[in-house]
Scaffold this motif. Structure first.
Motif, PDB file in Angstrom:
ATOM      1  N   SER A  71       0.652  -1.077  -0.003  1.00 51.26           N
ATOM      2  CA  SER A  71      -0.070  -0.077   0.046  1.00 51.26           C
ATOM      3  C   SER A  71       0.934   1.247  -0.031  1.00 51.26           C
ATOM      4  CB  SER A  71      -0.873  -0.230   1.243  1.00 51.26           C
ATOM      5  OG  SER A  71      -0.098  -0.142   2.479  1.00 51.26           O
ATOM      6  N   THR A  72       0.211   2.362   0.132  1.00 54.87           N
ATOM      7  CA  THR A  72       1.027   3.596   0.395  1.00 54.87           C
ATOM      8  C   THR A  72       2.058   3.510   1.225  1.00 54.87           C
ATOM      9  OG1 THR A  72      -1.047   4.924  -0.603  1.00 54.87           O
ATOM     10  CG2 THR A  72       0.778   6.088   0.400  1.00 54.87           C
ATOM     11  N   ARG A  73       3.282   4.072   1.003  1.00 54.65           N
ATOM     12  CA  ARG A  73       4.458   4.057   2.128  1.00 54.65           C
ATOM     13  C   ARG A  73       4.018   5.020   2.892  1.00 54.65           C
ATOM     14  NH1 ARG A  73      10.002   6.210  -0.397  1.00 54.65           N
ATOM     15  NH2 ARG A  73       9.645   7.556   1.444  1.00 54.65           N
ATOM     16  N   PRO A  74       4.774   5.034   4.135  1.00 50.51           N
ATOM     17  CA  PRO A  74       4.773   6.076   5.123  1.00 50.51           C
ATOM     18  C   PRO A  74       5.594   7.076   4.789  1.00 50.51           C
ATOM     19  CG  PRO A  74       5.911   3.813   5.838  1.00 50.51           C
ATOM     20  CD  PRO A  74       5.273   3.536   4.708  1.00 50.51           C
ATOM     21  N   ASN A  75       5.555   8.189   5.451  1.00 51.77           N
ATOM     22  CA  ASN A  75       6.517   9.134   5.073  1.00 51.77           C
ATOM     23  C   ASN A  75       6.927   9.845   6.462  1.00 51.77           C
ATOM     24  OD1 ASN A  75       4.039  10.396   5.802  1.00 51.77           O
ATOM     25  ND2 ASN A  75       3.787  12.093   4.228  1.00 51.77           N
ATOM     26  N   ILE A  76       7.001   9.359   7.288  1.00 55.18           N
ATOM     27  CA  ILE A  76       7.512   9.885   8.554  1.00 55.18           C
ATOM     28  C   ILE A  76       8.083   8.639   9.248  1.00 55.18           C
ATOM     29  CG2 ILE A  76       7.127  10.798  10.648  1.00 55.18           C
ATOM     30  CD1 ILE A  76       4.948  12.573   9.633  1.00 55.18           C
ATOM     31  N   ILE A  77       9.230   8.781  10.007  1.00 57.60           N
ATOM     32  CA  ILE A  77       9.951   7.963  10.823  1.00 57.60           C
ATOM     33  C   ILE A  77      10.115   8.494  12.130  1.00 57.60           C
ATOM     34  CG2 ILE A  77      11.951   6.445  11.205  1.00 57.60           C
ATOM     35  CD1 ILE A  77      12.566   6.614   8.080  1.00 57.60           C
ATOM     36  N   CYS A  78       9.848   7.674  12.997  1.00 56.61           N
ATOM     37  CA  CYS A  78       9.802   8.357  14.749  1.00 56.61           C
ATOM     38  C   CYS A  78      10.760   7.300  15.330  1.00 56.61           C
ATOM     39  CB  CYS A  78       8.598   8.308  15.245  1.00 56.61           C
ATOM     40  SG  CYS A  78       7.514   9.744  14.680  1.00 56.61           S
ATOM     41  N   ILE A  79      11.645   7.798  15.877  1.00 61.80           N
ATOM     42  CA  ILE A  79      12.553   6.826  17.078  1.00 61.80           C
ATOM     43  C   ILE A  79      12.325   7.413  18.410  1.00 61.80           C
ATOM     44  CG2 ILE A  79      14.100   6.446  15.087  1.00 61.80           C
ATOM     45  CD1 ILE A  79      16.172   8.356  16.299  1.00 61.80           C
ATOM     46  N   LYS A  80      12.630   6.165  19.176  1.00 55.71           N
ATOM     47  CA  LYS A  80      12.524   6.445  20.716  1.00 55.71           C
ATOM     48  C   LYS A  80      13.725   5.949  21.287  1.00 55.71           C
ATOM     49  CE  LYS A  80       9.898   6.008  25.027  1.00 55.71           C
ATOM     50  NZ  LYS A  80       8.614   5.532  25.669  1.00 55.71           N
ATOM     51  N   PRO A  81      14.831   6.777  21.374  1.00 49.91           N
ATOM     52  CA  PRO A  81      15.921   6.330  21.957  1.00 49.91           C
ATOM     53  C   PRO A  81      15.740   5.556  23.618  1.00 49.91           C
ATOM     54  CG  PRO A  81      16.117   8.383  21.519  1.00 49.91           C
ATOM     55  CD  PRO A  81      14.891   8.134  21.552  1.00 49.91           C
ATOM     56  N   SER A  82      16.453   4.393  23.765  1.00 45.98           N
ATOM     57  CA  SER A  82      16.336   3.677  25.248  1.00 45.98           C
ATOM     58  C   SER A  82      17.126   4.675  26.139  1.00 45.98           C
ATOM     59  CB  SER A  82      17.372   2.625  25.186  1.00 45.98           C
ATOM     60  OG  SER A  82      18.744   2.824  24.820  1.00 45.98           O
ATOM     61  N   PRO A  83      16.551   4.417  27.468  1.00 45.36           N
ATOM     62  CA  PRO A  83      17.081   5.402  28.574  1.00 45.36           C
ATOM     63  C   PRO A  83      18.633   5.220  28.814  1.00 45.36           C
ATOM     64  CG  PRO A  83      15.134   4.027  29.339  1.00 45.36           C
ATOM     65  CD  PRO A  83      15.430   3.382  27.861  1.00 45.36           C
ATOM     66  N   SER A  84      19.201   4.022  28.292  1.00 43.78           N
ATOM     67  CA  SER A  84      20.669   4.133  28.361  1.00 43.78           C
ATOM     68  C   SER A  84      21.565   4.911  27.208  1.00 43.78           C
ATOM     69  CB  SER A  84      21.324   2.790  28.506  1.00 43.78           C
ATOM     70  OG  SER A  84      20.782   1.913  27.345  1.00 43.78           O
ATOM     71  N   PHE A  85      20.612   5.653  26.379  1.00 40.04           N
ATOM     72  CA  PHE A  85      21.088   6.088  25.286  1.00 40.04           C
ATOM     73  C   PHE A  85      22.250   7.287  25.723  1.00 40.04           C
ATOM     74  CE2 PHE A  85      21.478   8.621  21.183  1.00 40.04           C
ATOM     75  CZ  PHE A  85      21.088   7.482  20.271  1.00 40.04           C
ATOM     76  N   ARG A  86      23.431   6.665  25.750  1.00 42.67           N
ATOM     77  CA  ARG A  86      24.638   7.772  26.108  1.00 42.67           C
ATOM     78  C   ARG A  86      25.702   7.547  25.131  1.00 42.67           C
ATOM     79  NH1 ARG A  86      20.914  10.199  27.813  1.00 42.67           N
ATOM     80  NH2 ARG A  86      20.626  11.030  29.873  1.00 42.67           N
ATOM     81  N   GLY A  87      26.702   8.319  24.882  1.00 46.31           N
ATOM     82  CA  GLY A  87      27.781   8.114  24.046  1.00 46.31           C
ATOM     83  C   GLY A  87      27.642   7.821  22.708  1.00 46.31           C
ATOM     84  N   VAL A  88      26.604   8.381  22.085  1.00 48.52           N
ATOM     85  CA  VAL A  88      26.269   8.124  20.726  1.00 48.52           C
ATOM     86  C   VAL A  88      25.575   9.362  20.322  1.00 48.52           C
ATOM     87  CG1 VAL A  88      24.844   6.651  19.064  1.00 48.52           C
ATOM     88  CG2 VAL A  88      26.093   5.537  20.932  1.00 48.52           C
ATOM     89  N   SER A  89      25.884   9.813  19.024  1.00 47.29           N
ATOM     90  CA  SER A  89      25.043  10.723  18.366  1.00 47.29           C
ATOM     91  C   SER A  89      24.393  10.268  17.104  1.00 47.29           C
ATOM     92  CB  SER A  89      26.048  11.976  17.765  1.00 47.29           C
ATOM     93  OG  SER A  89      26.641  12.373  18.970  1.00 47.29           O
ATOM     94  N   VAL A  90      23.095  10.744  17.046  1.00 47.78           N
ATOM     95  CA  VAL A  90      22.697  10.132  15.910  1.00 47.78           C
ATOM     96  C   VAL A  90      22.120  11.356  14.907  1.00 47.78           C
ATOM     97  CG1 VAL A  90      20.174   9.393  14.979  1.00 47.78           C
ATOM     98  CG2 VAL A  90      21.002   8.811  17.299  1.00 47.78           C
ATOM     99  N   PHE A  91      22.576  10.826  13.624  1.00 50.48           N
ATOM    100  CA  PHE A  91      22.372  11.733  12.242  1.00 50.48           C
ATOM    101  C   PHE A  91      21.461  11.139  11.162  1.00 50.48           C
ATOM    102  CE2 PHE A  91      26.679  12.010  13.782  1.00 50.48           C
ATOM    103  CZ  PHE A  91      26.904  13.464  13.877  1.00 50.48           C
ATOM    104  N   ILE A  92      20.673  11.921  10.737  1.00 52.37           N
ATOM    105  CA  ILE A  92      19.713  11.595   9.579  1.00 52.37           C
ATOM    106  C   ILE A  92      20.519  11.929   7.973  1.00 52.37           C
ATOM    107  CG2 ILE A  92      17.340  11.636   8.493  1.00 52.37           C
ATOM    108  CD1 ILE A  92      17.577  10.524  11.267  1.00 52.37           C
ATOM    109  N   GLU A  93      20.535  11.029   7.290  1.00 46.26           N
ATOM    110  CA  GLU A  93      21.148  11.123   6.069  1.00 46.26           C
ATOM    111  C   GLU A  93      20.079  11.249   5.040  1.00 46.26           C
ATOM    112  OE1 GLU A  93      22.214  10.246   1.955  1.00 46.26           O
ATOM    113  OE2 GLU A  93      22.165   8.398   3.258  1.00 46.26           O
TER     114      GLU A  93
END
Length: 296
Positions: A71-93
């Motif tokens: 069917s029609t593809r989604p056009n939004i992506i959502c992410i929810k980092p874990s509580p232990s999300f430390r020492g990492v940076s997130v980029f969108i390409e």
């Protein structure tokens, strides 16, 4: 390493190492210290929701979300980092350029971040681990949950890239669409409103006398005679909205609609029930209602 330097390594195609494909979830380890720092692990996932868990150190991880949809593809992506999300940076390409979404040492992992996935090509998610001040790499299991959504169902959370949240009341047209397309529609009253300044959200506690539908089990049956029950109420639950909307407790009966994300309900349209009735009955008489709704 700066975002531009990291992207430069990717464009040159230096040892992109694919890990897996056609899965909803992925759990893996990063590359140990001393391994060529130019290697980027790449994961391809084919579902509309799932979980990514990554044991650092690992230099960099590239996640491509391309669900198998007819069917029609989604056009939004959502992410929810874990509580232990430390020492990492997130980029969108997107189209060869990197955008910083979450920085190392940024907000707590309870926040939801959404960005547009208009394309082609689809955007990719980069995770780049950061060494400590002494140059060592920390060993931490971090991760995030993801959801691919249609535009109408995106949560109005902070940290969205290219998505505008609004606190204004819904128009009559938006209300008529909300009762047809929302993940949940319930009738009830506001029991309490609390605020979280760290997460920048408000939580509306609701007692519902009528559950029309819900996508999952966000709202639960309320035990009759319990200390928190109110006359006529049979369901209870919590609905999130933005702190900037300044939601306050109000008397009377409301029709609550909205979307569900990562096990949480997000507020959409919430008119007083009497106002909804007048709007729906006028639309029904003029044959402008988008769907049939039970009036009882």
């Amino acid at each position: 390493m700066s975002p531009n330097a990291f992207l430069f390594i990717y464009i040159l195609g230096l040892q992109i190492r694919s890990c897996t494909a056609d899965l909803c979830d992925w759990t893996g380890r990063g590359l140990e210290a001393g391994v060529n720092s130019r290697i980027v692990l790449q994961v391809r996932l084919r579902c509309t929701d799932g979980l990514v868990r990554w044991m650092t150190p690992g230099h960099a991880l590239r996640v491509v979300l391309r669900p198998n949809l007819s069917s029609t593809r989604p056009n939004i992506i959502c992410i929810k980092p874990s509580p232990s999300f430390r020492g990492v940076s997130v980029f969108i390409e997107r189209a060869g350029e990197l955008e910083l979404l979450v920085t190392d040492g940024g907000p707590p992992g309870q926040q939801v971040f959404c960005f547009r996935a208009d394309g082609p090509p689809w955007p990719a998610i980069y995770l780049q681990s950061s060494p400590k001040r002494d140059g060592a790499w920390s060993r931490t299991m971090m991760g995030f949950r993801y959801e691919l959504l249609a535009n109408r169902s995106a949560p109005p959370s902070l940290g969205q890239t290219g998505i505008q949240a609004s606190c204004r009341p819904c128009s009559d047209t938006e209300l008529l669409m909300a009762i047809c397309s929302s993940d949940f529609v319930i009738r009830g009253s506001i029991r309490n409103v609390s605020h979280n300044t760290i997460r920048q959200t408000s939580t509306v506690e609701v007692s519902a006398s009528r559950m029309y539908w819900q996508r999952s089990g966000v709202f639960e049956p309320q035990a009759v005679g319990s200390a928190s029950s109110q006359p006529g109420s049979s369901w209870h639950g919590q609905i999130l909205t933005l702190l900037q909307c300044h939601v306050k407790p109000g008397d009377g009966e409301f029709l609550f609609t909205g979307s569900e994300h990562f096990g949480e309900a997000w507020l959409g349209c919430a008119p007083r029930y009497k106002h909804f009735l007048s709007v729906y009955q006028a639309a029904w008489a003029a044959r402008r209602n988008s769907c049939d709704f039970p009036l009882d």
